[in-house]
Write an enzyme that holds these catalytic residues in place. Structure first.
Site, short mmCIF file in Angstrom:
data_model
loop_
_atom_site.label_atom_id
_atom_site.label_comp_id
_atom_site.label_asym_id
_atom_site.label_seq_id
_atom_site.Cartn_x
_atom_site.Cartn_y
_atom_site.Cartn_z
N LYS A 40 0.84 -1.23 0.00
CA LYS A 40 0.00 0.00 0.00
C LYS A 40 0.86 1.26 0.00
O LYS A 40 0.59 2.21 -0.72
CB LYS A 40 -0.83 0.09 1.28
CG LYS A 40 -2.08 -0.69 1.34
CD LYS A 40 -2.96 -0.26 2.48
CE LYS A 40 -2.33 -0.21 3.86
NZ LYS A 40 -1.84 -1.43 4.40
N ARG A 118 -8.91 1.86 9.50
CA ARG A 118 -8.60 0.44 9.66
C ARG A 118 -9.75 -0.31 10.30
O ARG A 118 -9.71 -1.53 10.39
CB ARG A 118 -7.38 0.30 10.55
CG ARG A 118 -6.07 0.03 9.82
CD ARG A 118 -5.04 -0.21 10.87
NE ARG A 118 -3.81 -0.78 10.47
CZ ARG A 118 -2.74 -0.13 10.04
NH1 ARG A 118 -2.80 1.16 9.84
NH2 ARG A 118 -1.63 -0.77 9.80
N ARG A 157 11.25 -7.25 4.87
CA ARG A 157 11.26 -5.81 4.59
C ARG A 157 12.35 -5.10 5.42
O ARG A 157 12.50 -5.34 6.61
CB ARG A 157 9.89 -5.22 4.93
CG ARG A 157 9.75 -3.77 4.61
CD ARG A 157 8.31 -3.37 4.47
NE ARG A 157 7.55 -3.42 5.70
CZ ARG A 157 6.28 -3.02 5.80
NH1 ARG A 157 5.65 -2.59 4.73
NH2 ARG A 157 5.65 -3.09 6.94
N ARG A 188 11.79 -2.83 10.74
CA ARG A 188 10.82 -2.17 11.61
C ARG A 188 10.52 -3.09 12.78
O ARG A 188 10.37 -4.29 12.60
CB ARG A 188 9.52 -1.92 10.82
CG ARG A 188 9.50 -0.61 10.10
CD ARG A 188 8.33 -0.49 9.17
NE ARG A 188 7.03 -0.80 9.78
CZ ARG A 188 5.86 -0.53 9.20
NH1 ARG A 188 5.83 0.06 8.02
NH2 ARG A 188 4.73 -0.84 9.77
N ARG A 199 -0.32 -8.36 14.12
CA ARG A 199 -0.85 -7.41 13.13
C ARG A 199 -1.77 -8.10 12.13
O ARG A 199 -2.79 -7.55 11.73
CB ARG A 199 0.31 -6.76 12.37
CG ARG A 199 1.07 -5.78 13.21
CD ARG A 199 2.37 -5.41 12.55
NE ARG A 199 2.21 -4.52 11.44
CZ ARG A 199 3.16 -4.32 10.52
NH1 ARG A 199 4.29 -4.97 10.57
NH2 ARG A 199 2.97 -3.49 9.53
P1 AMP Z 1 1.25 1.00 9.23
O1 AMP Z 1 2.47 1.73 8.87
O2 AMP Z 1 0.01 1.54 8.55
O3 AMP Z 1 1.39 -0.49 9.06
O4 AMP Z 1 1.00 1.26 10.79
C1 AMP Z 1 1.94 0.87 11.76
C2 AMP Z 1 1.25 0.74 13.10
O5 AMP Z 1 0.69 2.02 13.50
C3 AMP Z 1 0.08 -0.21 13.14
O6 AMP Z 1 0.49 -1.56 13.33
C4 AMP Z 1 -0.70 0.32 14.33
O7 AMP Z 1 -0.07 -0.02 15.56
C5 AMP Z 1 -0.55 1.82 14.17
N1 AMP Z 1 -1.62 2.39 13.31
C6 AMP Z 1 -1.45 3.04 12.13
N2 AMP Z 1 -2.63 3.45 11.64
C7 AMP Z 1 -3.58 3.02 12.50
C8 AMP Z 1 -4.99 3.11 12.52
N3 AMP Z 1 -5.69 3.71 11.53
N4 AMP Z 1 -5.66 2.55 13.57
C9 AMP Z 1 -4.99 1.95 14.56
N5 AMP Z 1 -3.65 1.81 14.60
C10 AMP Z 1 -2.93 2.35 13.58
#
Ligand code: AMP
Length: 244
Positions: A40, A118, A157, A188, A199
């Site tokens: 994404k 989400r 990654r 990460r 996740r």
């Molecule tokens: P991402 O980079 O989108 O994979 O986000 C990394 C982490 O940030 C996720 O695993 C969540 O812990 C937190 N996070 C990011 N966006 C959201 C969201 N919309 N709702 C809840 N947690 C989020």
């Protein structure tokens, strides 16, 4: 088109972007859906360049807060603990952060929301927020990939700690240096196996209802995420019936 600096999004508060967006030929307001690791973020960057829109990732807000080394607000610090475990941050916190950044959603350049919403509660709140400013989403683009491929992508990654370029171990082998800038490549925290499991569970619970939500609003566009990023971009444009 070049990437925008996203200062207002990443820092919130009274922060402004350092450049004003050029008026795009076609302004888009998309939500990007799909499991972590599905690509994404890469598609968001490509689409952002293509349309001149801003790539707005809620995960990036949390990573920017973590980079502030303890000077982020208490709410953000608490959110980082959820993130570290691979858990979703509570809706209330995420919604407060997005509402505070309404200027980014109203920006005339348009937006590509990545990682938000989400949950259905977040999607409903986003609709209310947008409607309050007479804005509408154009599409919810959902990237699809089989689970085993997602897990392999996540585990391999690596991100450059300096310029943030994302690689896969297949591309860099044993090298620990970024080809772009020589920065150190890191994994990460939430791409470690124990966090990946958490996740993926959180994603699976929320994914179906979220897709159904956008389907019922005739906004859902599903795109297979296999193949090279440029091929996926072209598939996305084709699915949206946008012709270059
Ligand atoms: P991402 O980079 O989108 O994979 O986000 C990394 C982490 O940030 C996720 O695993 C969540 O812990 C937190 N996070 C990011 N966006 C959201 C969201 N919309 N709702 C809840 N947690 C989020």
């Amino acid at each position: 088109m070049s990437m925008r600096d996203r200062n207002a999004w990443l820092k919130g508060g009274h922060s402004q972007c350092n450049e004003r967006p050029a008026s795009p030929l076609r302004r888009v307001r998309f939500v990007l859906l799909g499991a972590p690791g599905v690509g994404k973020g890469t598609q968001a960057d490509l689409l952002a360049r293509y349309f001149g829109a801003c790539h707005l990732s809620t995960g990036d807000i949390f990573r920017a807060a973590r980079a502030m080394n303890g000077s982020a607000s208490r709410a953000l610090q608490a959110a980082l603990e959820f993130m570290k475990r691979g858990d979703l941050v509570p809706d209330e916190t995420v919604l407060a952060l997005v509402a505070e950044r309404i200027g980014c959603l109203r920006c005339q350049g348009g937006f590509l929301l990545d990682g938000f919403p989400r949950t259905v509660a977040q999607a409903e709140a986003l609709d209310v927020l947008l409607a309050g400013h007479q804005l509408q989403l154009d599409a919810a683009v959902s990237y699809e990939l089989p689970l085993n491929k997602i897990v392999a992508r996540l585990a391999g990654r690596r991100t450059c700690s300096a310029c943030k370029k994302v690689y896969h171990l297949d591309q860099v082998g044993e090298s620990e240096a970024c080809v772009n800038c020589g920065g150190k490549l890191i994994q990460r925290e939430d791409d470690r196996p124990e966090s990946i499991r958490v996740r993926m569970k959180a994603f699976r619970q929320a994914a179906q209802p979220l897709a159904a939500y956008y389907e019922s609003r005739h906004l859902l566009v599903s795109v297979p995420a296999e193949g090279a990023p440029e091929a996926v971009l072209q598939r996305t444009l084709d699915s949206l019936r946008i012709h270059s």
